[in-house]
Structures are given as C-alpha cells and as structure tokens.
Design an enzyme around this catalytic site. Sequence first.
Site, short mmCIF file in Angstrom:
data_model
loop_
_atom_site.label_atom_id
_atom_site.label_comp_id
_atom_site.label_asym_id
_atom_site.label_seq_id
_atom_site.Cartn_x
_atom_site.Cartn_y
_atom_site.Cartn_z
N LYS A 287 -6.34 6.20 -19.78
CA LYS A 287 -6.59 6.70 -21.12
C LYS A 287 -5.38 6.51 -22.03
CE LYS A 287 -10.44 7.84 -19.10
NZ LYS A 287 -10.74 9.16 -18.62
N TYR B 95 -13.74 17.15 -16.21
CA TYR B 95 -14.23 15.78 -16.22
C TYR B 95 -15.41 15.65 -15.24
CZ TYR B 95 -14.22 10.74 -15.72
OH TYR B 95 -14.59 9.43 -15.68
N ARG C 264 0.85 -1.20 0.00
CA ARG C 264 0.00 0.00 0.00
C ARG C 264 0.89 1.25 0.00
NH1 ARG C 264 -2.00 1.92 4.57
NH2 ARG C 264 -2.52 -0.10 5.46
N ASP D 98 -4.94 18.93 -14.89
CA ASP D 98 -5.25 17.60 -15.40
C ASP D 98 -4.72 17.53 -16.83
OD1 ASP D 98 -6.42 15.34 -16.58
OD2 ASP D 98 -8.25 15.50 -15.38
C1 LIG Z 1 -11.10 9.60 -17.41
C2 LIG Z 1 -10.66 10.90 -16.90
C3 LIG Z 1 -10.47 11.10 -15.53
C4 LIG Z 1 -10.76 10.00 -14.52
O1 LIG Z 1 -9.90 8.91 -14.66
P1 LIG Z 1 -10.30 7.42 -14.19
O2 LIG Z 1 -9.05 6.65 -14.45
O3 LIG Z 1 -11.47 6.99 -15.00
O4 LIG Z 1 -10.64 7.48 -12.74
C5 LIG Z 1 -10.02 12.33 -15.11
N1 LIG Z 1 -9.78 13.33 -15.96
C6 LIG Z 1 -9.96 13.19 -17.29
C7 LIG Z 1 -9.69 14.34 -18.20
C8 LIG Z 1 -10.41 11.98 -17.80
O5 LIG Z 1 -10.61 11.84 -19.11
#
Ligand SMILES: *Cc1c(COP(=O)(O)O)cnc(C)c1O
Length: 411
Positions: free
Chosen positions: A210, A113, A60, A185
């Site tokens: 992604k 998001y 962890r 982000d």
């Molecule tokens: C998908 C996404 C997230 C969240 O990510 P997860 O891995 O699904 O928790 C956050 N920010 C953006 C821009 C995203 O496309």
Amino acid sequence: MNNDKNAGIGTRVVWGGEQVEHPYNATQMPIVASAAYGYRDIDGWYDVALGNQPGFIYSRMSNPTVAVLEDKLRELEQAESAVAFSTGMAAISGVLHTFLCQGKRVVSTRDSYGGTNKIFEEFLPRQGVDVTLCDTLDCAAIEREIARGCDLVYLETPSNPTLKILDIRRLLAAAKRVGALVVADNTFATPLNQNPLALGVDVVVHSATKFLSGHGDVLGGVVCGAEALMAQVRHYREINGASLDPFSAYLIIRGIKTLALRLRQQQASAQAIAEYLRDEPLVESVNYPGLPEHPGHSIARSQMRGFGAIVSFVLRGGMDTVVKLLPLLRYAHRAGNLGAVETIYGPARTTSHVENTLEERQALGISEGLVRISVGIEDTADLLADLRQAFATVSHQGTDASSARHREVPA
Ligand SMILES: *Cc1c(COP(=O)(O)O)cnc(C)c1O
C-alpha cells in the site's frame, strides 16, 4: 544512518537503513538475485550458518536487498528489528502463527482487513485457537474481553475500510494487565502518522503493498518489534517460506523514499474530499478521522500525527448508485488496492471484503453502498472537480429508475 532519531521523517524515509556503502559504490542498493551464497572457506561458511558471523546463506532465510528494506522499516518504526514477508497477509498470518497455537486466546475487533478477519473466523478456530471479535467502537467491551484473560490482542487502526479508531493506549493498558502480546496493523497510518511501538505495542505489521511502496506495482509485508520477538517471527518465515523476493524489496525501498512527499499531498486532498462528501446529498455518511465529528477524531489526534489518505462513504441507493457513480470518474482506478499515487475507488464488497459473503459483510456492518477512496497525489482541485461532475450526472439521472439487478451479485 545509525538510527538518527533526531532527523525528520522526510529525511529518514530517504536515508533510513541506507547510509552504508552499497556494493560497487552504487548509490542504490542493487537487486541481489541469488538463491544461495558461496563460500571457499568452509569453516567461515559454518560460522555464518550458525549466525556467529554476518553474511548470507540462502535467500529464503535472508537476502542483502531485502535486508536493506528491513533496516529501513526498523528505523522508520524505531524498532529493534524488522522482518519482511512476501505480502501483508503473509506478514499477518506469520505473526499470528508464530505467537498462537492450540489453547491460546486472541481478542480483536470485528473491523479488520477482510483477509485478517478470515484468519480469525476460519483458520485459527480450526487450529484450536479461541478467537473473540468485539464491536470495534465499544472500547469497554474490548477491555472486558481482554480482562477475561488472553494471549494476544490484535488491533487495526484506522480500520479498513470503515476508518474506525481504536484507543491504542487504553487497550494496551488492558492487555498488559493480563500479560497479553499486542499486535497492531499500521498499514493505513504508515510510520509517518502513527508509531504504535512508541506507545508500547509489541509488534507492528504493515502491508508494504500500500502506502509504503506507493505505486501499486508490488506486493510485500513487514513486521517490526523487539529482536527477541522478531527472532521468532523470522524463524517462522524461514521455515514457512513466505519470504520477500529481492526485486520486490527494491521496488518497496524505492517507493518509501517518497512516502513523506506523497502522503502530505494525499492527506491534504483526503481532508478536502471528506469535507466535500459531507455536504453531498447523495452521500449518506462519510468516514474520515480528520473530520471533527468523526467519533474517533480526538483519539486519532492523540495517537496520530496525520489522518491518512483513505476516506470511505456510504452512497444513498446502495449498489445501484455505486455502479452509476464510479464509471463516471475520470481520475480513478476502480480496483482493489490502495495507497498508490493514482486515486483508487472501490466498493468494500470487491476490495477489502471481497473474501466475505454478503451475509458476512452484513454481520460486519459493511454496507453495499460503502465506497473506499484511496486518495492519490493528483491536484486536489482536479479530484474535487471530478467528484462534482460525477455526482452532478448521477443526481441528474435520478437514483430511483435503476433496476435491482446489482443487489444480488455475489462477491
Ligand atoms: C491490504 C491490507 C492487508 C493485506 O496486505 P497484502 O499485501 O494485500 O497481503 C492487511 N492489512 C491492511 C490494513 C490492508 O489494507
């Protein structure tokens, strides 16, 4: 590879964090599937536990496979340090909960998001955090809110799924004037197209689910920044427990090695698809920062090296047209994901903003006819031909004969 800043990005995605000897002379970092690490030397164990010696105690806290992924991201974002999480949302909420508490104020934008938006609208306010979300396209309004004083500025650019561009340099300057921490982000841009830390941003977050992993088969998140900040984020994760498992870390490491190759093909197709959609009569508007008429095009040019592989567009006839068009596509997953090798189509209401109600989406300016395309690595000509045949069929059927039954479907 000792952080060789001179190597090209296509080289760094492959070798970053990995030019070290792996156990057994393995060329790939093994998946170290162990919850804990044993020590015969009890004093040595204690030294590792105190952080005075390198080593591992409990997964962890840290894990050798996960550590390689963290090193890779650290090098790709040219950061001092990186911390991996079980998902992108775990990374984002981990950062927000590390740096915000009762009485603090955060300024962000309405376009982010859907999950991030939920943290801002639902969770942080009930913990006593003052949240102000501004019109994403009104830079002066965001600057004014920042100037009123705040502790954290949260930026997502390009935004999901509307592809709006924030002027990172301008908002950063405003944030620094009031001493606010700036978080960005960078999921849509990836470290290939944009490095917010190099512009002066304090913390970068990624959904590794992604483009980084790239194959739609794993969830993960990573946070990058200065070690002093990452030590706090790591401490929060150790206790909160949203750690990445080593199997997922392995898949993400493997995926990142082809990121440069994938993205080159994906964004070339994205540009071609955006230009095609611009001239398609059934399309009301197209969002892609690579189009010269996109309102954020010149800012995107100044802070990004490429425009990415996400295109979104609004269909005339709203959801009625969406439900006709999407099933006709041959090279398409219709799914709530993006950044994979396959092309993925999804309406905002079942993808990025599935967590929001119809009213919330309307307030956020998310049209029911908004479709996001995550452009895959297929041949550009095949993706264009696929769209052409689908639009031709829908145009032939006409858009008016449909029932209104899809208008009221809840998210
Ligand atoms: C998908 C996404 C997230 C969240 O990510 P997860 O891995 O699904 O928790 C956050 N920010 C953006 C821009 C995203 O496309």
